[in-house]
Design an enzyme around this catalytic site. Structure first.
Site, mmCIF file in Angstrom:
data_model
loop_
_atom_site.group_PDB
_atom_site.id
_atom_site.type_symbol
_atom_site.label_atom_id
_atom_site.label_comp_id
_atom_site.label_asym_id
_atom_site.label_seq_id
_atom_site.Cartn_x
_atom_site.Cartn_y
_atom_site.Cartn_z
ATOM 1 N N GLU A 89 0.085 -1.066 -11.958
ATOM 2 C CA GLU A 89 0.893 -2.265 -12.163
ATOM 3 C C GLU A 89 0.105 -3.512 -11.776
ATOM 4 O O GLU A 89 -0.771 -3.468 -10.924
ATOM 5 C CB GLU A 89 2.176 -2.185 -11.327
ATOM 6 C CG GLU A 89 3.076 -1.042 -11.805
ATOM 7 C CD GLU A 89 4.420 -0.970 -11.091
ATOM 8 O OE1 GLU A 89 5.386 -0.541 -11.734
ATOM 9 O OE2 GLU A 89 4.503 -1.325 -9.902
ATOM 10 N N CYS A 102 -1.778 -10.602 -8.936
ATOM 11 C CA CYS A 102 -1.955 -9.569 -7.927
ATOM 12 C C CYS A 102 -2.413 -8.318 -8.678
ATOM 13 O O CYS A 102 -1.664 -7.781 -9.495
ATOM 14 C CB CYS A 102 -0.595 -9.372 -7.249
ATOM 15 S SG CYS A 102 -0.543 -8.098 -6.014
ATOM 16 N N CYS A 109 -2.882 5.387 -4.097
ATOM 17 C CA CYS A 109 -3.603 4.981 -2.895
ATOM 18 C C CYS A 109 -3.619 6.153 -1.935
ATOM 19 O O CYS A 109 -2.635 6.894 -1.828
ATOM 20 C CB CYS A 109 -2.903 3.792 -2.233
ATOM 21 S SG CYS A 109 -3.828 3.109 -0.825
ATOM 22 N N CYS A 113 0.083 4.600 4.066
ATOM 23 C CA CYS A 113 0.904 3.766 4.966
ATOM 24 C C CYS A 113 2.368 4.140 4.706
ATOM 25 O O CYS A 113 2.814 4.187 3.552
ATOM 26 C CB CYS A 113 0.662 2.284 4.709
ATOM 27 S SG CYS A 113 -1.065 1.821 4.997
ATOM 28 N N CYS A 116 4.907 1.937 2.505
ATOM 29 C CA CYS A 116 4.426 1.374 1.245
ATOM 30 C C CYS A 116 4.669 2.360 0.097
ATOM 31 O O CYS A 116 4.298 3.536 0.192
ATOM 32 C CB CYS A 116 2.932 1.076 1.372
ATOM 33 S SG CYS A 116 2.159 0.563 -0.173
ATOM 34 N N GLU A 160 -6.408 0.599 -2.345
ATOM 35 C CA GLU A 160 -7.160 -0.015 -1.262
ATOM 36 C C GLU A 160 -8.512 -0.465 -1.854
ATOM 37 O O GLU A 160 -9.375 0.380 -2.135
ATOM 38 C CB GLU A 160 -7.350 1.007 -0.129
ATOM 39 C CG GLU A 160 -8.351 0.612 0.934
ATOM 40 C CD GLU A 160 -8.165 -0.796 1.510
ATOM 41 O OE1 GLU A 160 -7.034 -1.155 1.899
ATOM 42 O OE2 GLU A 160 -9.157 -1.548 1.542
ATOM 43 N N CYS A 331 5.834 -7.046 -2.543
ATOM 44 C CA CYS A 331 4.779 -6.407 -1.743
ATOM 45 C C CYS A 331 5.179 -4.988 -1.361
ATOM 46 O O CYS A 331 6.270 -4.758 -0.851
ATOM 47 C CB CYS A 331 4.539 -7.182 -0.458
ATOM 48 S SG CYS A 331 3.943 -8.827 -0.736
HETATM 49 N N1 SAH Z 1 -4.430 -1.636 0.482
HETATM 50 C C1 SAH Z 1 -4.532 -3.066 0.586
HETATM 51 C C2 SAH Z 1 -4.028 -3.748 -0.657
HETATM 52 C C3 SAH Z 1 -2.536 -3.585 -0.904
HETATM 53 S S1 SAH Z 1 -1.840 -5.118 -0.546
HETATM 54 C C4 SAH Z 1 -3.805 -3.536 1.813
HETATM 55 O O1 SAH Z 1 -3.086 -2.752 2.397
HETATM 56 O O2 SAH Z 1 -4.001 -4.673 2.214
HETATM 57 C C5 SAH Z 1 -0.184 -4.790 -0.401
HETATM 58 C C6 SAH Z 1 0.411 -5.522 0.771
HETATM 59 O O3 SAH Z 1 1.787 -5.212 0.854
HETATM 60 C C7 SAH Z 1 -0.215 -5.084 2.084
HETATM 61 O O4 SAH Z 1 -0.267 -6.159 2.974
HETATM 62 C C8 SAH Z 1 0.808 -4.059 2.542
HETATM 63 O O5 SAH Z 1 0.712 -3.787 3.903
HETATM 64 C C9 SAH Z 1 2.080 -4.729 2.151
HETATM 65 N N2 SAH Z 1 3.207 -3.814 2.072
HETATM 66 C C10 SAH Z 1 3.180 -2.498 1.818
HETATM 67 N N3 SAH Z 1 4.428 -1.998 1.806
HETATM 68 C C11 SAH Z 1 5.261 -3.024 2.047
HETATM 69 C C12 SAH Z 1 6.668 -3.137 2.123
HETATM 70 N N4 SAH Z 1 7.449 -2.097 1.938
HETATM 71 N N5 SAH Z 1 7.182 -4.364 2.371
HETATM 72 C C13 SAH Z 1 6.382 -5.436 2.524
HETATM 73 N N6 SAH Z 1 5.045 -5.390 2.439
HETATM 74 C C14 SAH Z 1 4.484 -4.190 2.206
#
Ligand code: SAH
Length: 356
Positions: A89, A102, A109, A113, A116, A160, A331
């Site tokens: 996406e 974005c 990934c 986490c 996420c 990532e 996000c």
């Molecule tokens: N892997 C990289 C790039 C992904 S960015 C990274 O982690 O930075 C996606 C962003 O959204 C990251 O800051 C991640 O921590 C955040 N994120 C992931 N799940 C989320 C959620 N459920 N609510 C808000 N932010 C979230």
């Protein structure tokens, strides 16, 4: 191996592909792809036979599967199907002064986490540089059609970026050199892949660095961001410190506020110490809902209380407004649609208890 797609071809490779054509044709096609953001079919200044040959030998990397819009058309999310059937996406956001895209760097990934959606779905494959560049081209075209201009690229979609370092960096060089976006308009967001940050420190282009922090003590961060067990907070701080010193770029931390988990006064105090030492800017985002993680985001009052605790301690902090929640474009919500989450390859994920 990721496939070779339309935007995986650099200028030299395009010259080799068209070595039976006059030089000016190569220049026309190159300008068509990168300046006019055109498909071969739209390159009406080149002969029909060459257009057909280009369309066949430089296949599009991204086939549109669905498009969804939110925020009155100011947020656009695309789900693309790649040549091998994987899905990623891309999200375009229009702001008054500029538009930001974005982009995804991987299909899925592997960082896992817990909160996420992409992490919950697991890893499928690396994207090629061309598949990343093409996301930017598609967004730039759309921005142009909407009477806007694409100004920023953030590597905050699926995946990532520093776990796909070479493709990410090739894409950054191409976005900078061939699409004309300056390094200060490009942001790499990482969960904290320390060797990747160290490599970035010595790259020619000083892009912005965002680190998804979410916890400023190792025990909690180990839980939220499993990679922390390998690269803990002190190693991460050292790598970030070198990055800002060498590049002169501002560092930012992303912090998804999770009710009762990382929004307590002690969390704010620890974050303030960690961020101040690195002169980092903190972006607060209330946690967006995802299917595999039951804990809620912090309430608006809680977000404000956390923000003011940081501000009182001298931290530069912004509360980020969530875009695209209604279309799962916010996000952490990118998961290539319901199909990815329902696929048999899905990893089992622990479900956190609902916070009261
Ligand atoms: N892997 C990289 C790039 C992904 S960015 C990274 O982690 O930075 C996606 C962003 O959204 C990251 O800051 C991640 O921590 C955040 N994120 C992931 N799940 C989320 C959620 N459920 N609510 C808000 N932010 C979230």
């Amino acid at each position: 191996m990721p496939p070779v797609t339309r935007y995986d071809v650099d200028r030299t490779a395009l010259g080799a592909l068209l070595d039976d054509e006059p030089r000016y044709r190569v220049d026309q096609v190159w300008a068509g792809l990168h300046d006019q953001l055109a498909t071969p079919e739209e390159m009406t200044n080149v002969p029909l036979a060459l257009r057909a040959r280009l369309a066949a030998s430089l296949p599009e990397g991204l086939a549109l599967t669905t498009e969804a819009t939110a925020d009155g058309g100011d947020t656009v999310k695309w789900l693309w199907t790649l040549a091998d059937g994987s899905r990623v996406e891309t999200v375009l956001m229009h702001y008054p002064q500029r538009s930001t895209v974005c982009v995804s760097s991987q299909a899925g990934c592997a960082m896992a986490c817990s909160f996420c959606a992409t992490g919950q779905a697991g890893f499928t494959r690396q994207l090629s540089a061309g598949e990343i560049v093409e996301q930017v081209v598609r967004a730039a075209r759309r921005a142009r059609d909407d009477g806007r201009r694409l100004g920023n690229v953030v590597f905050m979609g699926m995946g990532e970026p520093l776990a796909n370092y070479d493709a990410t960096w090739t894409a950054i060089r191409r976005i900078h050199g061939d699409l004309g976006l300056g390094a200060r308009h490009l942001t790499v967001s990482t969960v904290g892949v320390v060797p990747g940050i160290r490599r970035m420190t010595h790259e020619e282009l000083p892009v912005n660095l965002a680190v998804s922090l979410h916890a400023a003590d190792d025990a909690l961060r180990d839980e939220l961001v499993p990679l922390n067990k390998r690269f803990g907070l002190s190693m991460l701080a050292e790598a970030c410190s070198d990055y800002i010193e060498v590049t002169g770029r501002r560092l930012s931390f992303e912090w998804a506020l999770i009710a009762g988990v990382n929004d307590r006064p002690g969390d704010a105090a620890r974050l303030a110490d960690y961020a101040r030492a690195l002169r980092a800017h903190v972006n607060l985002i209330p946690l967006n809902p995802t299917p595999g993680y039951r804990t809620r985001g912090t309430s608006p009052e809680g977000v404000e209380a956390f923000r003011s605790r940081l501000a009182e301690r001298g931290v530069n902090v912004t509360v980020r407004h969530t875009r695209g929640t209604s279309i799962d474009a916010a996000c952490g919500q990118l998961a290539a649609g319901a199909t990815a989450l329902a696929s048999p390859t899905r990893r089992a994920v622990p479900v956190a208890p609902v916070a009261e």
